[in-house]
Motif scaffolding. Structure first.
Motif, PDB file in Angstrom:
ATOM      1  N   ARG A 198      14.507 -88.073 102.810  1.00 25.86           N
ATOM      2  CA  ARG A 198      13.872 -87.489 103.997  1.00 25.86           C
ATOM      3  C   ARG A 198      14.909 -87.243 105.085  1.00 25.86           C
ATOM      4  O   ARG A 198      14.852 -86.230 105.784  1.00 25.86           O
ATOM      5  CB  ARG A 198      12.755 -88.397 104.530  1.00 25.86           C
ATOM      6  CG  ARG A 198      11.548 -88.492 103.599  1.00 25.86           C
ATOM      7  CD  ARG A 198      10.362 -89.137 104.296  1.00 25.86           C
ATOM      8  NE  ARG A 198       9.900 -88.307 105.397  1.00 25.86           N
ATOM      9  CZ  ARG A 198       9.648 -88.743 106.626  1.00 25.86           C
ATOM     10  NH1 ARG A 198       9.811 -90.021 106.925  1.00 25.86           N
ATOM     11  NH2 ARG A 198       9.233 -87.921 107.560  1.00 25.86           N
ATOM     12  N   LYS A 199      15.849 -88.171 105.211  1.00 25.07           N
ATOM     13  CA  LYS A 199      16.899 -88.006 106.212  1.00 25.07           C
ATOM     14  C   LYS A 199      17.708 -86.736 105.901  1.00 25.07           C
ATOM     15  O   LYS A 199      18.063 -85.979 106.815  1.00 25.07           O
ATOM     16  CB  LYS A 199      17.814 -89.238 106.214  1.00 25.07           C
ATOM     17  CG  LYS A 199      18.843 -89.235 107.337  1.00 25.07           C
ATOM     18  CD  LYS A 199      19.706 -90.482 107.270  1.00 25.07           C
ATOM     19  CE  LYS A 199      20.853 -90.420 108.272  1.00 25.07           C
ATOM     20  NZ  LYS A 199      21.753 -91.581 108.146  1.00 25.07           N
ATOM     21  N   ALA A 203      14.643 -85.645 108.695  1.00 20.16           N
ATOM     22  CA  ALA A 203      13.737 -86.635 109.302  1.00 20.16           C
ATOM     23  C   ALA A 203      14.550 -87.738 109.977  1.00 20.16           C
ATOM     24  O   ALA A 203      15.651 -88.072 109.522  1.00 20.16           O
ATOM     25  CB  ALA A 203      12.808 -87.226 108.254  1.00 20.16           C
ATOM     26  N   ASP A 204      14.004 -88.290 111.048  1.00 18.38           N
ATOM     27  CA  ASP A 204      14.698 -89.342 111.791  1.00 18.38           C
ATOM     28  C   ASP A 204      14.293 -90.710 111.219  1.00 18.38           C
ATOM     29  O   ASP A 204      13.476 -91.422 111.796  1.00 18.38           O
ATOM     30  CB  ASP A 204      14.323 -89.240 113.278  1.00 18.38           C
ATOM     31  CG  ASP A 204      15.040 -90.286 114.122  1.00 18.38           C
ATOM     32  OD1 ASP A 204      16.059 -90.832 113.645  1.00 18.38           O
ATOM     33  OD2 ASP A 204      14.567 -90.564 115.242  1.00 18.38           O
ATOM     34  N   TRP A 208      15.791 -98.494 106.095  1.00 22.38           N
ATOM     35  CA  TRP A 208      14.985 -99.650 106.460  1.00 22.38           C
ATOM     36  C   TRP A 208      14.005 -99.251 107.544  1.00 22.38           C
ATOM     37  O   TRP A 208      14.155 -98.215 108.195  1.00 22.38           O
ATOM     38  CB  TRP A 208      15.867-100.817 106.918  1.00 22.38           C
ATOM     39  CG  TRP A 208      17.199-100.389 107.431  1.00 22.38           C
ATOM     40  CD1 TRP A 208      17.525-100.046 108.709  1.00 22.38           C
ATOM     41  CD2 TRP A 208      18.406-100.207 106.642  1.00 22.38           C
ATOM     42  NE1 TRP A 208      18.846 -99.683 108.772  1.00 22.38           N
ATOM     43  CE2 TRP A 208      19.417 -99.769 107.540  1.00 22.38           C
ATOM     44  CE3 TRP A 208      18.714-100.380 105.300  1.00 22.38           C
ATOM     45  CZ2 TRP A 208      20.724 -99.493 107.115  1.00 22.38           C
ATOM     46  CZ3 TRP A 208      20.010-100.112 104.876  1.00 22.38           C
ATOM     47  CH2 TRP A 208      21.007 -99.673 105.776  1.00 22.38           C
ATOM     48  N   ILE A 209      13.008-100.110 107.776  1.00 23.11           N
ATOM     49  CA  ILE A 209      11.926 -99.767 108.702  1.00 23.11           C
ATOM     50  C   ILE A 209      12.272-100.271 110.099  1.00 23.11           C
ATOM     51  O   ILE A 209      12.353-101.478 110.344  1.00 23.11           O
ATOM     52  CB  ILE A 209      10.586-100.386 108.245  1.00 23.11           C
ATOM     53  CG1 ILE A 209      10.260 -99.910 106.818  1.00 23.11           C
ATOM     54  CG2 ILE A 209       9.462 -99.992 109.204  1.00 23.11           C
ATOM     55  CD1 ILE A 209       9.085-100.645 106.185  1.00 23.11           C
ATOM     56  N   SER A 214       7.669 -94.442 111.646  1.00 24.11           N
ATOM     57  CA  SER A 214       7.569 -93.897 110.291  1.00 24.11           C
ATOM     58  C   SER A 214       8.308 -92.581 110.167  1.00 24.11           C
ATOM     59  O   SER A 214       8.696 -92.176 109.074  1.00 24.11           O
ATOM     60  CB  SER A 214       6.105 -93.662 109.932  1.00 24.11           C
ATOM     61  OG  SER A 214       5.552 -92.682 110.804  1.00 24.11           O
ATOM     62  N   GLY A 215       8.503 -91.886 111.287  1.00 22.57           N
ATOM     63  CA  GLY A 215       9.047 -90.538 111.217  1.00 22.57           C
ATOM     64  C   GLY A 215       8.067 -89.588 110.552  1.00 22.57           C
ATOM     65  O   GLY A 215       8.462 -88.532 110.057  1.00 22.57           O
ATOM     66  N   ILE A 216       6.802 -89.979 110.512  1.00 23.30           N
ATOM     67  CA  ILE A 216       5.785 -89.135 109.863  1.00 23.30           C
ATOM     68  C   ILE A 216       4.710 -88.734 110.866  1.00 23.30           C
ATOM     69  O   ILE A 216       4.405 -87.560 111.009  1.00 23.30           O
ATOM     70  CB  ILE A 216       5.146 -89.872 108.661  1.00 23.30           C
ATOM     71  CG1 ILE A 216       6.208 -90.107 107.580  1.00 23.30           C
ATOM     72  CG2 ILE A 216       3.972 -89.053 108.092  1.00 23.30           C
ATOM     73  CD1 ILE A 216       5.767 -91.022 106.464  1.00 23.30           C
TER      74      ILE A 216
END
Lengths: 272, 235
Positions: A198-199, A203-204, A208-209, A214-216
């Motif tokens: 995703r990155k 996506a940001d 790890w979380i 979520s970047g969603i």
């Protein structure tokens, strides 16, 4: 199914498995010799009763956990399988390779859990029908690569949290607990890679979380609820013992469990 | 053995008390000196009797404390490694890699300090490490070592779970092992994209590895100078 494989797998972590099942290891060997000669269909029941005897009353709880895990693995394997079959969705090369690897693992988990449940004398739950759009929340899940990866991330992070939440219920069976832990860390590896994919798409997110990000978007808030904590066993991890640990790092350093109810709440919209 | 140990402790404490007492006659001194020698003899006998060879290093304690100290030892090793990595970054370390490795360092320090505080008075001391076999100027050497440490960490926690008696500790180990799994996958992808969960770590049943403490220290021991006594560790 391969019973000897399962027992061997359990024996790796529970050296006493043969003793638990039968005080005489030799008797077990004999069982397998006979087992190879009699109808295979008779074996799961017999083995199940042996396990019941070996692990006593905890078997019911353990089977429940395994059935729950199997349902999640059905969800994941069906999801990736459908994704791989959706023409033009996943770019060829590294992305296709990674999703193929992950899909193979999820299928292997399904089989492993089915075999283990069967060997415990219970019929594995059947695969439910899924709606991966989550009732229209993700209408482009199999036509838009970014949406597909976002849902994949949510599933993997949920999987990690779900196994973690069930570990305590498997304490009565060292073999099953260790197998579940061995699946749990695979899901974590998947989550890490999906996040990197995703990155790469802009996506940001990190592997790890971070906090409950979520970047969603808000639609997956339930998946990340509670991940923002920086307290562990009543100890504040941020700047612990004078170390320069940010709140972000403190939250990233520990993944949080989810209860079965929390997981079902997340998964239910994906059931057709 | 337990009685011998008690006796030995008693002799040692008598010796200390004796020296602290003001009026130590020459004759008493000889007596205490004799006691000291006897206690050393008992200690030696103890080693021979129920411990592996001369393996008399740092004790991990017993029960859950032993497992927590085991995790603490591994986190100390990992934290020390990444601190060194960031203190002496290899030349080709780009901003993205530096940011990710810094995160990992901070996670490992957080784990280390968490265990230190959680175990409290029963915690093992700070371990002395030796990374002289690692070339910190080399990306291959650093990432190769990081991969080994992370995969090892995952397998160590996976293997130790079954020995944890208290459910809360099991969940805590679970909270950490998945983060180690995330690290392992990332490091592997940095080395070669797509190797996050390849068949060198994941078997045909889709399962990650588990290792016993003995197996773990057979690998990690190469970097630990402090002598460790593994006798009270399970597995």
């Amino acid at each position: 199914m391969n019973i000897q494989n399962i027992i061997d797998e359990i024996e790796k972590v529970d050296a006493n498995i043969y003793d638990r099942i039968s005080p005489r290891r030799k008797a077990m060997k004999n069982f397998f010799n006979i087992g190879s000669k009699v109808a295979l269909s008779a074996v799961p029941l017999a083995l199940g009763s042996m396990f019941n005897k070996a692990y006593g009353q905890t078997t019911g709880t353990i089977v429940d956990v395994l059935q729950f895990a199997l349902t999640l693995e059905y969800l994941e394997s069906d999801f990736y399988d459908t994704g791989l079959k959706s023409a033009g969705l996943i770019p060829s090369g590294a992305p296709m390779g990674a999703i193929t690897t992950i899909c193979q693992h999820e299928k292997a988990h399904v089989k492993f859990l089915q075999d283990t449940i069967t060997s415990l004398g219970t019929t594995p739950v059947t695969k439910p029908s899924f709606d991966f759009t989550a009732k229209g929340t993700f209408p482009t899940v199999f036509s838009n690569y970014d949406t597909f990866l976002a849902v994949a991330q949510a599933f993997e992070d949920t999987g990690v949290r779900a196994y973690k939440g069930q570990a305590g219920n498997l304490k009565g069976n060292a073999g099953v607990l260790t197998a579940a832990l061995n699946i749990h860390s695979v899901e974590a590896r998947h989550a890490s890679h999906i996040r990197q994919m995703r990155k790469a798409q802009g996506a940001d997110v990190k592997p790890w979380i971070t906090l409950n990000n979520s970047g969603i978007g808000a639609v997956v808030n339930n998946v990340y609820a509670g991940e923002e904590t920086t307290m562990q066993a009543m100890l504040e991890i941020t700047n612990i013992n004078g170390q320069a640990i940010s709140a972000n790092a403190a939250s990233e350093a520990f993944d949080e469990p989810l209860t079965k109810d929390q997981v079902l709440q997340i998964v239910t919209p994906f059931l057709a | 053995m337990k009685n011998l140990k008690n006796e030995e402790d008693q002799l040692l404490s008598e010796k200390v008390d004796g020296f602290l007492t003001a009026n130590v006659q020459r004759r008493s001194f000889l007596k205490y000196a004799g006691a000291g020698a006897a206690s050393i003899a008992l200690l030696a006998a103890g080693c021979k009797k129920d411990m592996n060879s001369d393996d008399m290093g740092v004790s991990f304690g017993t029960g859950d404390t032993a497992v927590l100290n085991y995790a603490y030892a591994l986190e100390q090793l990992e934290a020390a490694f990444y601190i060194q990595v960031l203190n002496f970054p290899y030349e080709s370390m780009n901003a993205n890699e530096k940011s990710l490795l810094t995160d990992i360092r901070d996670h490992e320090i957080a784990h280390r300090e968490f265990f230190k505080s959680a175990i409290g008075a029963n915690a093992i001391p700070e371990l002395k490490v030796n990374f002289s076999t690692i070339n910190f100027n080399s990306r291959d050497s650093v990432l190769g070592t990081a991969k080994a440490f992370e995969d090892l960490g995952v397998s160590a926690y996976n293997g130790a779970g079954q020995y944890i008696a208290l459910g809360d500790y099991l969940v805590l180990a679970g909270k950490i092992v998945s983060v180690e799994g995330r690290h392992a996958a990332l490091i592997r992808d940095l080395i070669s994209n797509g190797t996050f969960a390849d068949n060198t770590v994941i078997d045909a049943m889709g399962l990650d590895k588990s290792r016993t403490p003995q197996e773990v220290f057979a690998i990690a021991g190469a970097y630990v100078v402090t002598k460790l006594n593994l006798n009270t560790l399970p597995g």
